[in-house]
Design a protein around this motif. Structure first.
Motif, PDB file in Angstrom:
ATOM      1  N   LYS A 129      60.226  13.983  40.148  1.00  0.00           N
ATOM      2  CA  LYS A 129      59.495  14.601  41.264  1.00  0.00           C
ATOM      3  C   LYS A 129      58.445  15.592  40.787  1.00  0.00           C
ATOM      4  O   LYS A 129      57.513  15.912  41.525  1.00  0.00           O
ATOM      5  CB  LYS A 129      60.465  15.280  42.227  1.00  0.00           C
ATOM      6  CG  LYS A 129      61.025  16.614  41.769  1.00  0.00           C
ATOM      7  CD  LYS A 129      61.870  17.237  42.866  1.00  0.00           C
ATOM      8  CE  LYS A 129      62.350  18.632  42.505  1.00  0.00           C
ATOM      9  NZ  LYS A 129      63.118  19.253  43.600  1.00  0.00           N
ATOM     10  N   TRP A 130      58.588  16.095  39.548  1.00  0.00           N
ATOM     11  CA  TRP A 130      57.622  17.062  39.023  1.00  0.00           C
ATOM     12  C   TRP A 130      56.480  16.394  38.262  1.00  0.00           C
ATOM     13  O   TRP A 130      55.466  17.035  37.981  1.00  0.00           O
ATOM     14  CB  TRP A 130      58.316  18.055  38.093  1.00  0.00           C
ATOM     15  CG  TRP A 130      59.410  18.860  38.701  1.00  0.00           C
ATOM     16  CD1 TRP A 130      60.727  18.878  38.329  1.00  0.00           C
ATOM     17  CD2 TRP A 130      59.318  19.791  39.793  1.00  0.00           C
ATOM     18  NE1 TRP A 130      61.452  19.744  39.106  1.00  0.00           N
ATOM     19  CE2 TRP A 130      60.613  20.319  40.013  1.00  0.00           C
ATOM     20  CE3 TRP A 130      58.268  20.230  40.606  1.00  0.00           C
ATOM     21  CZ2 TRP A 130      60.883  21.258  41.011  1.00  0.00           C
ATOM     22  CZ3 TRP A 130      58.529  21.157  41.600  1.00  0.00           C
ATOM     23  CH2 TRP A 130      59.825  21.656  41.789  1.00  0.00           C
ATOM     24  N   TRP A 131      56.639  15.130  37.884  1.00  0.00           N
ATOM     25  CA  TRP A 131      55.665  14.485  36.998  1.00  0.00           C
ATOM     26  C   TRP A 131      54.298  14.390  37.670  1.00  0.00           C
ATOM     27  O   TRP A 131      54.169  13.974  38.826  1.00  0.00           O
ATOM     28  CB  TRP A 131      56.145  13.102  36.597  1.00  0.00           C
ATOM     29  CG  TRP A 131      57.443  13.099  35.832  1.00  0.00           C
ATOM     30  CD1 TRP A 131      58.139  14.192  35.387  1.00  0.00           C
ATOM     31  CD2 TRP A 131      58.209  11.954  35.450  1.00  0.00           C
ATOM     32  NE1 TRP A 131      59.290  13.807  34.742  1.00  0.00           N
ATOM     33  CE2 TRP A 131      59.359  12.437  34.767  1.00  0.00           C
ATOM     34  CE3 TRP A 131      58.040  10.583  35.612  1.00  0.00           C
ATOM     35  CZ2 TRP A 131      60.333  11.573  34.249  1.00  0.00           C
ATOM     36  CZ3 TRP A 131      58.999   9.721  35.091  1.00  0.00           C
ATOM     37  CH2 TRP A 131      60.122  10.210  34.414  1.00  0.00           C
ATOM     38  N   GLY A 132      53.281  14.814  36.957  1.00  0.00           N
ATOM     39  CA  GLY A 132      51.919  14.721  37.463  1.00  0.00           C
ATOM     40  C   GLY A 132      51.578  15.685  38.579  1.00  0.00           C
ATOM     41  O   GLY A 132      50.575  15.499  39.263  1.00  0.00           O
ATOM     42  N   THR A 133      52.396  16.735  38.746  1.00  0.00           N
ATOM     43  CA  THR A 133      52.178  17.661  39.875  1.00  0.00           C
ATOM     44  C   THR A 133      51.736  19.051  39.443  1.00  0.00           C
ATOM     45  O   THR A 133      51.395  19.874  40.291  1.00  0.00           O
ATOM     46  CB  THR A 133      53.467  17.830  40.702  1.00  0.00           C
ATOM     47  OG1 THR A 133      54.438  18.574  39.944  1.00  0.00           O
ATOM     48  CG2 THR A 133      54.061  16.490  41.097  1.00  0.00           C
TER      49      THR A 133
END
Length: 251
Positions: A129-133
């Motif tokens: 859910k944190w990837w690329g954010t």
């Protein structure tokens, strides 16, 4: 009574005139706060952890997402959330650090725009859910003796890069008698690419802040100076000085 986790150190603080320091059961300072300015950044190296601002348009900052790995005294978390007014997430392992930041370092309660996640950063960053954010990833992870970074491996830096947006930057505080600047930079270079790495000169206290870009760029000096002037005017950070003591590792 519940048995305390023996791996988590006791958290305490000390006051030195107008500055309050956070400690993890030792004399080493893990973070600080001005008693009369809870949002101001006390230490030069902490200010330099904000150097990612040089690589984005100032007007876009409020729409970005900052993440801190290691809460410390909450300095970066408070500054990003309250001064820059952008979405902010901190990952902290020790619940006593969070309680102390809330009770003695004026860290606000969680809100839609600021949140502290109690978790092991090494595990939490594996959550897709944190990837690329994350636009600004600020890594400052030390144990009670502050001898070397707790997480400083090639797999760790690979996972950090995966968190970032294309314009995202990671800033890392390198410090400690058992740490190695060269080895750490070698691992970051392997994860991000050698042309993505920038570094400051060490502070008087021996902290060296290294910045890694997800997508390497080489802004012209006049662009950096123009952004630095805006950063100083809007947020009071000594960004013009940054440009003088900050350069790409491959120049």
């Amino acid at each position: 009574m519940k048995k305390r986790n023996p791996q988590l150190p006791e958290v305490n603080f000390s006051d030195d005139y107008n500055i309050r320091h956070l400690h993890l059961g030792s004399e080493w300072i893990q973070g600080s706060m001005y008693l009369e300015d809870a949002i101001g950044l006390v230490h030069e190296y902490v200010q330099r952890m904000m150097a990612w601002l040089l690589f984005v348009e100032p007007d876009s900052v409020k729409d970005r997402h900052a993440m801190q790995l290691g809460l410390g005294a909450g300095s970066l978390t408070k500054f990003c959330a309250k001064e820059l007014r952008l979405k902010t997430t901190a990952i902290e392992l020790n619940p006593q650090v969070l309680l102390t930041c809330r009770s003695h370092f004026k860290l606000p309660a969680d809100s839609p725009t600021m949140r502290v996640v109690l978790a092991d950063a090494a595990q939490e960053i594996l959550n897709p859910k944190w990837w690329g954010t994350v636009d600004a990833l600020q890594v400052d992870l030390y144990d009670r003796e502050a001898a070397a970074p707790v997480l400083d491996s090639l797999p760790f830096y690979n996972h950090c890069r995966r968190l970032l947006t294309p314009e995202g930057c990671m800033t890392v505080n390198l410090f400690g008698r058992a740490s190695s600047f060269e080895r750490s930079v070698e691992k970051m270079s392997a994860a991000f690419g050698k042309d993505a790495i920038w570094a400051f000169k060490p502070t008087r206290e021996g902290n060296t802040v290294v910045l890694a870009q997800h997508t390497p760029t080489r802004p012209k000096r006049d662009v950096l100076m123009a952004r630095a002037a805006v950063i100083e005017a809007r947020w009071g950070l000594p960004a013009t000085k940054w440009v003088r003591v900050f350069k790409p590792m491959l120049s």
